[in-house]
Write a protein that holds these residues in place. Structure first.
Motif, mmCIF file in Angstrom:
data_model
loop_
_atom_site.group_PDB
_atom_site.id
_atom_site.type_symbol
_atom_site.label_atom_id
_atom_site.label_comp_id
_atom_site.label_asym_id
_atom_site.label_seq_id
_atom_site.Cartn_x
_atom_site.Cartn_y
_atom_site.Cartn_z
ATOM 1 N N ILE A 238 0.839 -1.186 0.000
ATOM 2 C CA ILE A 238 0.000 0.000 0.000
ATOM 3 C C ILE A 238 0.873 1.234 0.000
ATOM 4 N N ARG A 239 0.676 2.074 -0.970
ATOM 5 C CA ARG A 239 1.391 3.341 -1.041
ATOM 6 C C ARG A 239 0.371 4.460 -1.157
ATOM 7 N N ALA A 240 0.743 5.634 -0.644
ATOM 8 C CA ALA A 240 -0.145 6.779 -0.758
ATOM 9 C C ALA A 240 0.005 7.357 -2.141
ATOM 10 N N SER A 241 -0.522 6.629 -3.120
ATOM 11 C CA SER A 241 -0.344 7.044 -4.501
ATOM 12 C C SER A 241 -1.612 6.791 -5.271
ATOM 13 N N LEU A 242 -2.358 7.852 -5.561
ATOM 14 C CA LEU A 242 -3.571 7.733 -6.328
ATOM 15 C C LEU A 242 -3.472 8.704 -7.486
ATOM 16 N N THR A 243 -3.540 8.198 -8.704
ATOM 17 C CA THR A 243 -3.308 9.053 -9.850
ATOM 18 C C THR A 243 -4.406 8.889 -10.865
ATOM 19 N N ILE A 244 -4.971 9.983 -11.311
ATOM 20 C CA ILE A 244 -5.885 9.988 -12.437
ATOM 21 C C ILE A 244 -5.106 10.572 -13.605
ATOM 22 N N SER A 245 -4.949 9.779 -14.652
ATOM 23 C CA SER A 245 -4.075 10.163 -15.752
ATOM 24 C C SER A 245 -4.755 11.192 -16.637
ATOM 25 N N MET A 246 -4.099 12.324 -16.799
ATOM 26 C CA MET A 246 -4.614 13.372 -17.662
ATOM 27 C C MET A 246 -3.431 14.099 -18.289
ATOM 28 N N ALA A 247 -3.589 14.523 -19.537
ATOM 29 C CA ALA A 247 -2.535 15.286 -20.203
ATOM 30 C C ALA A 247 -2.529 16.701 -19.657
ATOM 31 N N LEU A 248 -1.339 17.214 -19.353
ATOM 32 C CA LEU A 248 -1.200 18.551 -18.795
ATOM 33 C C LEU A 248 -0.235 19.358 -19.647
ATOM 34 N N SER A 249 -0.501 20.626 -19.774
ATOM 35 C CA SER A 249 0.382 21.525 -20.485
ATOM 36 C C SER A 249 0.834 22.623 -19.538
ATOM 37 N N LEU B 25 9.343 7.082 5.187
ATOM 38 C CA LEU B 25 8.062 6.541 5.638
ATOM 39 C C LEU B 25 8.079 5.018 5.596
ATOM 40 N N GLY B 26 8.741 4.468 4.568
ATOM 41 C CA GLY B 26 8.866 3.015 4.460
ATOM 42 C C GLY B 26 7.651 2.365 3.823
ATOM 43 N N ASP B 27 7.822 1.105 3.430
ATOM 44 C CA ASP B 27 6.737 0.351 2.816
ATOM 45 C C ASP B 27 5.901 -0.419 3.829
ATOM 46 N N ASP B 28 6.292 -0.379 5.090
ATOM 47 C CA ASP B 28 5.595 -1.151 6.112
ATOM 48 C C ASP B 28 4.710 -0.287 7.006
ATOM 49 N N TRP B 29 4.380 0.921 6.542
ATOM 50 C CA TRP B 29 3.627 1.828 7.396
ATOM 51 C C TRP B 29 2.211 1.305 7.665
ATOM 52 N N PHE B 30 1.672 0.518 6.746
ATOM 53 C CA PHE B 30 0.295 0.055 6.933
ATOM 54 C C PHE B 30 0.266 -1.236 7.726
ATOM 55 N N MET C 125 -5.636 -8.755 11.414
ATOM 56 C CA MET C 125 -4.919 -8.433 10.192
ATOM 57 C C MET C 125 -4.048 -9.608 9.778
ATOM 58 N N GLN C 126 -3.921 -9.804 8.473
ATOM 59 C CA GLN C 126 -3.062 -10.832 7.894
ATOM 60 C C GLN C 126 -2.125 -10.111 6.922
ATOM 61 N N LEU C 127 -0.874 -9.925 7.346
ATOM 62 C CA LEU C 127 0.078 -9.134 6.574
ATOM 63 C C LEU C 127 1.177 -10.024 6.005
ATOM 64 N N THR C 128 1.376 -9.936 4.683
ATOM 65 C CA THR C 128 2.484 -10.618 4.025
ATOM 66 C C THR C 128 3.136 -9.628 3.075
ATOM 67 N N ASP C 129 4.218 -10.040 2.423
ATOM 68 C CA ASP C 129 4.874 -9.172 1.454
ATOM 69 C C ASP C 129 3.987 -8.934 0.236
ATOM 70 N N GLU C 130 3.053 -9.847 -0.016
ATOM 71 C CA GLU C 130 2.209 -9.745 -1.199
ATOM 72 C C GLU C 130 0.835 -9.134 -0.926
ATOM 73 N N GLU C 131 0.293 -9.344 0.275
ATOM 74 C CA GLU C 131 -1.074 -8.932 0.548
ATOM 75 C C GLU C 131 -1.215 -8.343 1.951
ATOM 76 N N GLN C 132 -2.211 -7.477 2.081
ATOM 77 C CA GLN C 132 -2.631 -6.969 3.381
ATOM 78 C C GLN C 132 -4.131 -7.228 3.488
ATOM 79 N N ASN C 133 -4.515 -8.165 4.346
ATOM 80 C CA ASN C 133 -5.910 -8.579 4.459
ATOM 81 C C ASN C 133 -6.436 -8.351 5.869
ATOM 82 N N LEU C 134 -7.721 -8.046 5.933
ATOM 83 C CA LEU C 134 -8.440 -7.977 7.198
ATOM 84 C C LEU C 134 -9.445 -9.123 7.201
#
Length: 245
Positions: free
Chosen positions: A5-16, A128-133, A202-211
């Motif tokens: 999980i990363r804090a990364s949400l992107t809506i792709s749009m062309a910008l000038s 911040l690291g990849d294990d923050w969640f 919580m069930q945390l692995t390198d591949e999945e984060q499940n509740l």
């Protein structure tokens, strides 16, 4: 999409690139991180447009905000590195990138807004690291998701229950098979009398984060249990599994 999980949400749009005044873009970054520092989710979600809000669960956003504040600390300064502006049929698109220096680390921040409200944010930081969640700030949203699913399943509301399943689960269980499961459970149990939430973990692995959420239910013919699996991808939890016993 990466399972991490990363804090990364992107809506792709062309910008000038257009010329514009710096303060408006500085304010956008400052407003964003001021809201993060407050620890109040509503202060951040009020800056977002509906199309971004539907991609975010508030308990996950709250966990991310807490992690930023605990691991990175308070904002000390910002160095702006990119500014973009475009007028579109939908409104004015504004994008800004900055390097944010905190008391305990740094982060790269990219924000994009449509008519002054965010449609995407991307904040990355090695500090911040990849294990923050380690789980959502609260499980109430997912407890209600699980209860609603069980209620719809046990009362034969097939379309409504099936619609709650993530498309990855629907690829494994088609609607006809799903209906057969409902028929079996209803025939064995009879009319539903009650649903009670028992616990979650919580069930945390390198591949999945499940509740995993466990429920007890009672019917006219007896009692049973159901485990609901919610998998987190991006900043949203999806119903990826269920098990009636």
């Amino acid at each position: 999409m990466s399972a991490l999980i990363r804090a990364s949400l992107t809506i792709s749009m062309a910008l000038s690139v257009f010329a514009f005044a710096l303060p408006a873009y500085g304010d956008m970054q400052e407003d964003f991180f001021r809201a993060v520092e407050s620890g109040q989710v509503k202060q951040l979600t009020t800056q977002m447009r509906p199309e971004l809000l539907v991609e975010i669960d508030e308990p996950i956003l709250a966990a991310w905000m807490n992690a930023v504040n605990e691991r990175l600390g308070s904002v000390q300064s910002m160095s702006y590195s990119g500014f973009e502006l475009k007028q579109t049929d939908d409104g004015t698109l504004r994008s800004t990138t900055a390097t944010v220096t905190f008391s305990q680390g740094t982060a790269a921040s990219e924000l994009t807004a449509l008519d002054g409200r965010l449609i995407s944010f991307n904040v990355t930081s090695d500090d911040l690291g990849d294990d923050w969640f380690q789980g959502p700030a609260s499980v109430g949203l997912y407890r209600e998701m699980g209860r609603t699913f069980i209620l719809r399943f046990m009362t034969g509301r097939t379309d409504d229950a099936y619609a709650m399943c993530h498309e990855a689960l629907q690829e494994v269980i088609d609607r006809d098979s799903f209906q057969q499961m409902i028929d079996i459970v209803q025939n064995q149990g009879g009319a539903l009398k009650s649903i009670d939430f028992r616990d979650s973990r919580m069930q945390l692995t390198d591949e999945e984060q499940n509740l995993l959420l466990n429920f007890d239910f009672a019917t006219e013919k007896g009692t049973g249990t159901c485990e609901i699996k919610v998998q987190f991808v991006g900043m949203k939890g999806y119903l990826l599994g269920f098990n009636f016993e």
